[in-house]
Motif scaffolding. Structure first.
Motif, PDB file in Angstrom:
ATOM      1  N   TRP A  36      -9.558  91.256  70.801  1.00 28.57           N
ATOM      2  CA  TRP A  36      -8.286  91.942  71.062  1.00 28.57           C
ATOM      3  C   TRP A  36      -7.252  90.924  71.520  1.00 28.57           C
ATOM      4  O   TRP A  36      -7.563  89.771  71.772  1.00 28.57           O
ATOM      5  CB  TRP A  36      -8.460  93.045  72.111  1.00 28.57           C
ATOM      6  N   GLY A  37      -6.013  91.392  71.606  1.00 29.72           N
ATOM      7  CA  GLY A  37      -4.939  90.490  72.023  1.00 29.72           C
ATOM      8  C   GLY A  37      -4.594  89.516  70.915  1.00 29.72           C
ATOM      9  O   GLY A  37      -4.289  89.906  69.792  1.00 29.72           O
ATOM     10  N   LYS A  38      -4.633  88.236  71.226  1.00 31.00           N
ATOM     11  CA  LYS A  38      -4.371  87.188  70.259  1.00 31.00           C
ATOM     12  C   LYS A  38      -5.302  86.023  70.563  1.00 31.00           C
ATOM     13  O   LYS A  38      -5.982  86.003  71.592  1.00 31.00           O
ATOM     14  CB  LYS A  38      -2.912  86.739  70.334  1.00 31.00           C
ATOM     15  N   SER A  66     -11.194  89.691  63.936  1.00 30.00           N
ATOM     16  CA  SER A  66     -10.044  90.594  63.990  1.00 30.00           C
ATOM     17  C   SER A  66      -9.584  90.751  65.437  1.00 30.00           C
ATOM     18  O   SER A  66     -10.396  90.999  66.326  1.00 30.00           O
ATOM     19  CB  SER A  66     -10.420  91.968  63.420  1.00 30.00           C
ATOM     20  N   TYR A  67      -8.291  90.620  65.660  1.00 31.31           N
ATOM     21  CA  TYR A  67      -7.714  90.802  66.990  1.00 31.31           C
ATOM     22  C   TYR A  67      -7.081  92.200  67.087  1.00 31.31           C
ATOM     23  O   TYR A  67      -5.899  92.377  66.837  1.00 31.31           O
ATOM     24  CB  TYR A  67      -6.690  89.713  67.282  1.00 31.31           C
ATOM     25  N   GLY A  68      -7.925  93.168  67.404  1.00 34.24           N
ATOM     26  CA  GLY A  68      -7.456  94.534  67.594  1.00 34.24           C
ATOM     27  C   GLY A  68      -7.454  95.393  66.356  1.00 34.24           C
ATOM     28  O   GLY A  68      -7.146  96.583  66.435  1.00 34.24           O
ATOM     29  N   GLY A  69      -7.803  94.844  65.223  1.00 34.22           N
ATOM     30  CA  GLY A  69      -7.771  95.615  63.985  1.00 34.22           C
ATOM     31  C   GLY A  69      -8.984  96.483  63.735  1.00 34.22           C
ATOM     32  O   GLY A  69      -8.959  97.356  62.862  1.00 34.22           O
ATOM     33  N   LEU A  70     -10.042  96.266  64.491  1.00 33.86           N
ATOM     34  CA  LEU A  70     -11.282  97.010  64.269  1.00 33.86           C
ATOM     35  C   LEU A  70     -11.554  98.066  65.333  1.00 33.86           C
ATOM     36  O   LEU A  70     -12.188  99.086  65.056  1.00 33.86           O
ATOM     37  CB  LEU A  70     -12.481  96.031  64.224  1.00 33.86           C
ATOM     38  N   SER A  71     -11.093  97.809  66.554  1.00 32.50           N
ATOM     39  CA  SER A  71     -11.413  98.726  67.649  1.00 32.50           C
ATOM     40  C   SER A  71     -10.534  98.416  68.849  1.00 32.50           C
ATOM     41  O   SER A  71      -9.999  97.310  68.966  1.00 32.50           O
ATOM     42  CB  SER A  71     -12.890  98.571  68.040  1.00 32.50           C
ATOM     43  N   LYS A  72     -10.385  99.377  69.734  1.00 30.29           N
ATOM     44  CA  LYS A  72      -9.777  99.113  71.025  1.00 30.29           C
ATOM     45  C   LYS A  72     -10.773  98.335  71.873  1.00 30.29           C
ATOM     46  O   LYS A  72     -11.982  98.508  71.738  1.00 30.29           O
ATOM     47  CB  LYS A  72      -9.400 100.425  71.719  1.00 30.29           C
ATOM     48  N   ASN A  73     -10.270  97.494  72.781  1.00 35.56           N
ATOM     49  CA  ASN A  73     -11.180  96.624  73.535  1.00 35.56           C
ATOM     50  C   ASN A  73     -12.185  97.408  74.373  1.00 35.56           C
ATOM     51  O   ASN A  73     -13.326  96.983  74.547  1.00 35.56           O
ATOM     52  CB  ASN A  73     -10.389  95.633  74.402  1.00 35.56           C
ATOM     53  N   GLU A  75     -13.601 100.041  73.552  1.00 32.99           N
ATOM     54  CA  GLU A  75     -14.515 100.759  72.661  1.00 32.99           C
ATOM     55  C   GLU A  75     -15.364  99.811  71.822  1.00 32.99           C
ATOM     56  O   GLU A  75     -16.086 100.240  70.920  1.00 32.99           O
ATOM     57  CB  GLU A  75     -13.707 101.697  71.756  1.00 32.99           C
ATOM     58  N   ASN A  76     -15.297  98.511  72.131  1.00 25.37           N
ATOM     59  CA  ASN A  76     -16.056  97.544  71.338  1.00 25.37           C
ATOM     60  C   ASN A  76     -17.563  97.738  71.443  1.00 25.37           C
ATOM     61  O   ASN A  76     -18.281  97.583  70.456  1.00 25.37           O
ATOM     62  CB  ASN A  76     -15.678  96.113  71.739  1.00 25.37           C
ATOM     63  N   LEU A  77     -18.051  98.077  72.632  1.00 28.87           N
ATOM     64  CA  LEU A  77     -19.491  98.274  72.781  1.00 28.87           C
ATOM     65  C   LEU A  77     -19.941  99.501  71.990  1.00 28.87           C
ATOM     66  O   LEU A  77     -21.026  99.501  71.396  1.00 28.87           O
ATOM     67  CB  LEU A  77     -19.862  98.410  74.262  1.00 28.87           C
ATOM     68  N   ASP A  78     -19.122 100.525  71.960  1.00 29.68           N
ATOM     69  CA  ASP A  78     -19.445 101.710  71.159  1.00 29.68           C
ATOM     70  C   ASP A  78     -19.505 101.346  69.678  1.00 29.68           C
ATOM     71  O   ASP A  78     -20.398 101.797  68.953  1.00 29.68           O
ATOM     72  CB  ASP A  78     -18.395 102.799  71.381  1.00 29.68           C
ATOM     73  N   GLY A  79     -18.535 100.547  69.230  1.00 27.95           N
ATOM     74  CA  GLY A  79     -18.515 100.129  67.834  1.00 27.95           C
ATOM     75  C   GLY A  79     -19.750  99.337  67.452  1.00 27.95           C
ATOM     76  O   GLY A  79     -20.304  99.508  66.362  1.00 27.95           O
ATOM     77  N   ILE A  80     -20.189  98.485  68.362  1.00 30.34           N
ATOM     78  CA  ILE A  80     -21.417  97.722  68.132  1.00 30.34           C
ATOM     79  C   ILE A  80     -22.606  98.669  68.005  1.00 30.34           C
ATOM     80  O   ILE A  80     -23.496  98.489  67.159  1.00 30.34           O
ATOM     81  CB  ILE A  80     -21.665  96.726  69.285  1.00 30.34           C
ATOM     82  N   SER A  81     -22.637  99.703  68.823  1.00 34.09           N
ATOM     83  CA  SER A  81     -23.800 100.600  68.876  1.00 34.09           C
ATOM     84  C   SER A  81     -24.076 101.286  67.541  1.00 34.09           C
ATOM     85  O   SER A  81     -25.230 101.492  67.171  1.00 34.09           O
ATOM     86  CB  SER A  81     -23.619 101.652  69.979  1.00 34.09           C
ATOM     87  N   PHE A  82     -23.021 101.648  66.809  1.00 28.66           N
ATOM     88  CA  PHE A  82     -23.266 102.314  65.528  1.00 28.66           C
ATOM     89  C   PHE A  82     -22.908 101.446  64.329  1.00 28.66           C
ATOM     90  O   PHE A  82     -22.763 101.937  63.210  1.00 28.66           O
ATOM     91  CB  PHE A  82     -22.549 103.671  65.450  1.00 28.66           C
ATOM     92  N   GLY A  83     -22.780 100.150  64.557  1.00 27.25           N
ATOM     93  CA  GLY A  83     -22.636  99.211  63.459  1.00 27.25           C
ATOM     94  C   GLY A  83     -21.286  99.216  62.773  1.00 27.25           C
ATOM     95  O   GLY A  83     -21.180  98.852  61.596  1.00 27.25           O
ATOM     96  N   ALA A  84     -20.227  99.594  63.489  1.00 29.21           N
ATOM     97  CA  ALA A  84     -18.888  99.550  62.900  1.00 29.21           C
ATOM     98  C   ALA A  84     -18.476  98.112  62.600  1.00 29.21           C
ATOM     99  O   ALA A  84     -17.676  97.856  61.703  1.00 29.21           O
ATOM    100  CB  ALA A  84     -17.874 100.197  63.844  1.00 29.21           C
ATOM    101  N   PHE A  85     -19.027  97.170  63.370  1.00 31.23           N
ATOM    102  CA  PHE A  85     -18.855  95.744  63.150  1.00 31.23           C
ATOM    103  C   PHE A  85     -20.078  95.057  63.744  1.00 31.23           C
ATOM    104  O   PHE A  85     -20.837  95.653  64.514  1.00 31.23           O
ATOM    105  CB  PHE A  85     -17.556  95.218  63.773  1.00 31.23           C
TER     106      PHE A  85
END
Length: 337
Positions: A36-38, A66-73, A75-85
């Motif tokens: 996230w951020g830059k 990706s800096y913020g294009g995949l998830s809010k910071n 929510e990153n752990l949630d995204g990892i949990s279901f394989g969003a990235f």
């Protein structure tokens, strides 16, 4: 007949080329990485990791950052949990209930003296079975820390000349730093780093606890009037994690490349932070006319006594009730300080 003989080799060549191209496409591996951020000091180890991985794999394994294009910071752990990235960075203080074990590294006044010590301390905690199990609930494997120096506070309004002057100040502070601020009467407020500048400008908060790179990267240094030089209440722990299934599905060669790249990535991070970020911090304070606030040894000792012991005991009791070997984790931390 001549025409037929010419066409046949061309067709065979075309088929072979398509087969080779398809095989190469299958062999190539690309992971999405959520930050996230830059790009800044805080992400330099991830950038270096991507560079080393691509180089060592001859381009067959790439990390797409990706800096913020995949998830809010948050929510990153949630995204990892279901394989969003496949890879992401997050901070423990963003969601303490989701990763309680590693919040031991955010206890106030641990006394960590360097980025190198922060790395060693984090890695030892990350390898503890209880911590591995804790993060496994999110299908996450801890890959490497994002070592940060001790936080200090930048703010607007009247500068606090003593601990008592923090009374009532709304401070953006998470984890153990938030507890430390609360102990001196401040009002800790949790928000993501990307929200801080706007909140400071709008008067929602009066001060921000950040490491130097973040004060510069997120613009608080553009607004702040004062900066505490030696409060050093602690830091935050922000690991880089990978989706465990994705890690297991890597070829043996690519998995080794990834894991072997961690050490040079962290060394690059330390060099970058020490050589570029810290060398720019003092001149930036001077440029902006920010007042430096230093507290006496007596005040700091009183602050630590008021905050550190009770915070540690409360953490042990809370985490023991959650089924974690809390005292064991605290002892592991203390054994390395």
């Amino acid at each position: 007949m001549k025409q037929h003989k010419l066409v046949k080799p061309l067709l065979v060549g075309s088929v072979l080329f398509s087969f080779v191209a398809a095989e190469s496409a299958i062999a190539a591996t690309e992971w999405n990485v959520s930050l996230w951020g830059k790009r800044r000091a805080f992400t330099e180890h991830v950038e270096k990791l991507a560079e080393v991985v691509e180089q060592k794999s001859n381009g067959e394994f790439k990390l797409s950052i990706s800096y913020g294009g995949l998830s809010k910071n948050k929510e990153n752990l949630d995204g990892i949990s279901f394989g969003a990235f496949e890879m992401a960075q997050f901070c423990a203080g963003y969601h303490r209930d989701k990763n309680p074990s590693i919040t031991v590294l955010e206890l106030p006044f641990l006394g960590v003296q360097s980025l190198e010590q922060e790395i060693a301390l984090s890695q030892s905690i990350y390898q503890h079975p209880a911590v591995v199990k804790d993060l496994a609930r999110w299908n996450a494997t801890l890959l490497m820390p994002s070592p940060l120096p001790q936080y200090n506070i930048a703010g607007v309004g009247d500068a606090p000349k003593s601990m008592a002057d923090f009374e009532g100040i709304r401070v953006r502070a998470t984890g153990g730093i938030g507890e430390a601020m609360s102990a001196v009467g401040a009002v800790p407020t949790s928000m993501s780093a990307t929200e801080v500048r706007q909140s400071l400008d709008a008067g929602v908060i009066g001060a921000v606890a950040f490491a130097p790179h973040a004060h510069m990267a997120f613009g608080t240094v553009e607004t702040a009037k004062w900066w505490t030089t030696n409060l050093n209440p602690g830091t935050v722990n922000c690991p880089v994690v990978v989706n465990t299934d994705a890690l297991n599905e890597l070829s043996d060669a690519n998995r080794k490349i990834l894991l072997d790249a961690v050490a040079p990535a962290l060394q690059h991070y330390v060099d970058y932070y020490n050589d570029k970020t810290m060398s720019a911090w003092g001149p930036k304070l001077d440029e902006k006319g920010i007042e430096r606030i230093s507290f006496s040894d007596a005040e700091l000792a009183q602050f630590r006594e008021t905050v550190a012991g009770p915070a540690k005991q409360a953490w042990i009791e809370d985490m023991t009730a959650k089924g974690l070997p809390a005292q064991e984790l605290v002892s592991l931390v203390e054994s390395q300080l």
